[in-house]
Every structure is written in C-alpha cells, then in structure tokens.
Design a protein around this motif. Structure first.
Motif, PDB file in Angstrom:
ATOM      1  N   UNK A  64      10.977  -5.239   6.663  1.00 38.15           N
ATOM      2  CA  UNK A  64      10.168  -4.180   7.264  1.00 38.15           C
ATOM      3  C   UNK A  64       9.310  -3.484   6.204  1.00 38.15           C
ATOM      4  N   UNK A  65       9.915  -3.149   5.059  1.00 42.30           N
ATOM      5  CA  UNK A  65       9.165  -2.492   3.995  1.00 42.30           C
ATOM      6  C   UNK A  65       8.015  -3.367   3.515  1.00 42.30           C
ATOM      7  N   UNK A  66       8.241  -4.663   3.469  1.00 40.90           N
ATOM      8  CA  UNK A  66       7.173  -5.591   3.094  1.00 40.90           C
ATOM      9  C   UNK A  66       6.082  -5.591   4.165  1.00 40.90           C
ATOM     10  N   UNK A  67       6.486  -5.606   5.422  1.00 37.97           N
ATOM     11  CA  UNK A  67       5.535  -5.664   6.546  1.00 37.97           C
ATOM     12  C   UNK A  67       4.620  -4.437   6.587  1.00 37.97           C
ATOM     13  N   UNK A  68       5.184  -3.238   6.316  1.00 37.74           N
ATOM     14  CA  UNK A  68       4.366  -2.020   6.388  1.00 37.74           C
ATOM     15  C   UNK A  68       3.633  -1.720   5.085  1.00 37.74           C
ATOM     16  N   UNK A  69       3.840  -2.569   4.072  1.00 35.68           N
ATOM     17  CA  UNK A  69       3.121  -2.400   2.822  1.00 35.68           C
ATOM     18  C   UNK A  69       3.780  -1.434   1.846  1.00 35.68           C
ATOM     19  N   UNK A  70       5.023  -1.030   2.129  1.00 35.07           N
ATOM     20  CA  UNK A  70       5.723  -0.155   1.190  1.00 35.07           C
ATOM     21  C   UNK A  70       6.066  -0.911  -0.085  1.00 35.07           C
ATOM     22  N   UNK A  71       6.397  -2.187   0.067  1.00 35.81           N
ATOM     23  CA  UNK A  71       6.656  -3.050  -1.086  1.00 35.81           C
ATOM     24  C   UNK A  71       5.671  -4.202  -1.058  1.00 35.81           C
TER      25      UNK A  71
END
Length: 179
Positions: A64-71
């Motif tokens: 999820x963090x990858x998907x939203x651009x957090x990581x």
C-alpha cells in the motif's frame, strides 16, 4: 531502531542457479529467501516477507505504501518479485518509527519527501540540509503538541474514571459493613 536479524529457519534448501537472475534459495513452501546477484552493487536483498518481519509492517502495508507513493518501488527480481535493499529496510524501519508516534500518512510523506538520512550529517550543513531539518522539526513539533494535548485530555479522563471507581468501590464496601 536497528535492523533485526531474520529468525533462523531449519529447513532443507533447494538451490537453483539461474545465470540471469542470480541464486534462488527455496526453503519450506511458506518461506522463500531470494538473493539477487544483480542487486545494488551485489548487496544483500530481501524478499517482501523478510522486510515485513524486519520492519514490523505487514506485507499488505508495504504494498500500500508503495502504491500511494509513500515509499519508492523496490527493485524487482525474476517474475517481478520485490527485492528490497539494506537501504530500503533502513528507510522502512525509520518509517515504522514515525508511524508508531502516530504521524499521519501525509505527515510521513512530507517528512520523507527529501529522502535524506541525517544519522551522520556533514558539517557545516548545506542550506538544503538546514531546510530539510527545519521542515522535519516543524512536522515533529506540531505532532508533539497534538500528542501532549491528547495526553492532557486522557489524563483528565483517567482521573474521572478513578473517581468513579472509588465511588462505586465505596458503595460496595459500605454494603459489606452493613451485612
């Protein structure tokens, strides 16, 4: 928070060598260890399951963090499997610390926006570094103020709850004396 070592596993291993993608070590069907020779400078790479264990995030949270651009998206190994570097694991461990303090996703994103680590800063600081540190200080100061306000409100509620408990325990004690 330092990196945790993966727990040792006692399984027989099947080793397959693929010249393109590196070495594939497969343990029990539930746990796979991937080492990719093509990783950043041949460094140790971790599977998403290993990263979840090392950082305290669930696999779904990492995705999820990858998907939203957090990581940033990790490297990909054979078959498109995520392959995380030591640097990725360190950054995710730092992110977990921010999450534990209760920072929102937006605040964590702003905090990590520059992607810089100041564990060993070079002095004198550059104007850019000073700006990043000032931004992070502002984010953490605002968050601390919110947490302190929550703490005061919670302390008041705790005090009221203790008063109620004392009141009701007093009633029960009076009843036992009268019997």
């Amino acid at each position: 928070m330092g990196l945790k070592e993966p727990r040792p596993y006692r399984y027989s291993l099947r080793i397959a060598i693929d010249r393109k993608s590196g070495v594939d070590l497969e343990a029990a069907p539930a746990f796979r260890i991937k080492v990719f020779g093509a990783g950043r400078g041949g460094a140790q790479m971790y599977s998403i399951g290993q990263v979840a264990e090392l950082t305290g995030f669930s696999i779904d949270t990492l995705r999820y963090y990858e998907k939203i651009g957090l990581t940033k998206p990790p490297e990909r190994g054979p078959g498109g499997q995520r392959a995380y570097s030591e640097e990725d694991v360190r950054m995710l461990s730092s992110l977990h610390c921010l999450k534990v303090t209760g920072l929102s996703l937006e605040e964590m994103k702003a905090f990590l926006q520059e992607g810089r680590c100041f564990a060993n800063p070079a002095f004198p600081l550059s104007a850019e570094d000073r700006e990043i540190i000032t931004s992070r200080t502002r984010i953490l100061s605002e968050h601390l103020a919110r947490m302190e306000a929550q703490y005061v409100a919670l302390a008041s509620i705790i005090g009221q709850t203790k008063e109620k408990l004392d009141f009701y325990n007093g009633i029960l004690e009076k009843e036992t004396v009268i019997k």
